[in-house]
Enzyme design. Structure first.
Site, PDB file in Angstrom:
ATOM      1  N   CYS A 284      43.614  61.171  43.709  1.00 53.32           N
ATOM      2  CA  CYS A 284      42.436  61.242  44.892  1.00 53.32           C
ATOM      3  C   CYS A 284      42.618  60.087  45.952  1.00 53.32           C
ATOM      4  O   CYS A 284      42.580  59.054  45.669  1.00 53.32           O
ATOM      5  CB  CYS A 284      41.337  61.221  44.259  1.00 53.32           C
TER       6      CYS A 284
ATOM      7  N   CYS B  55      39.695  58.087  46.524  1.00 54.58           N
ATOM      8  CA  CYS B  55      39.220  57.451  45.294  1.00 54.58           C
ATOM      9  C   CYS B  55      40.244  55.992  45.348  1.00 54.58           C
ATOM     10  O   CYS B  55      39.583  54.685  45.158  1.00 54.58           O
ATOM     11  CB  CYS B  55      39.717  57.781  44.162  1.00 54.58           C
TER      12      CYS B  55
END
Length: 159
Positions: free
Chosen positions: A81, A84
């Site tokens: 991600c 993230c």
């Protein structure tokens, strides 16, 4: 369950000049005046707070939440991600700003999909604040550290 728990660690960094002219000036008799000027800059640069992640083993997510006396900010993330990964540096700033008020825990949703499913984590990154094992605040997506700090502080003031 293996969780990365962020704990503040003091790291000292010594600023050094890579310019030979400044090094030569510092070796001359008037180096005390120069050292005072550089000393103030070095003192500002010398102390940095870094967040060291510590991996800990827990039998369950609930056990982990109960272990901490402080409210726990859980970062649900995945290695693939992009947002993230951006939040990693933002969470370091949050940990530094709120180190006496919260504990930050990172949960990899790929490895612990059952926990993500149990807490209805469908978007990444997801931040959830837990107090006494109860979720009291949640945010899905990336957020700047200063906004995250103000949101968490507002929630902590409600408690």
């Amino acid at each position: 369950l293996v969780a990365s728990v962020a704990r503040p660690t003091t790291v000292r960094v010594r600023a050094q000049s890579h310019l030979p002219a400044i090094s030569r000036l510092a070796s001359r008799p008037f180096r005390t005046g120069l050292a005072r000027c550089r000393g103030a800059q070095e003192q500002r640069k010398a102390q940095r707070i870094a967040v060291a992640a510590v991996k800990q083993q827990f039998d369950s997510f609930d056990e982990m939440l109960k272990q901490f006396e402080l409210p726990v900010l859980v970062d649900f993330y995945a290695d693939w991600c992009g947002p993230c990964k951006l939040m990693e540096s933002e969470l370091e700033i949050v940990q530094t700003a709120l180190r006496d008020k919260i504990q930050i825990v990172k949960i990899d949703t790929e490895k612990h999909a059952n926990i993500a499913q149990q807490h209805k984590v469908y978007g990444l990154p997801t931040m959830a604040l837990f107090k006494n094992g109860e979720q009291v605040w949640r945010f899905e997506g990336a957020m700047r550290a200063d906004n995250l700090v103000s949101e968490i502080e507002a929630e902590l003031n409600k408690m």
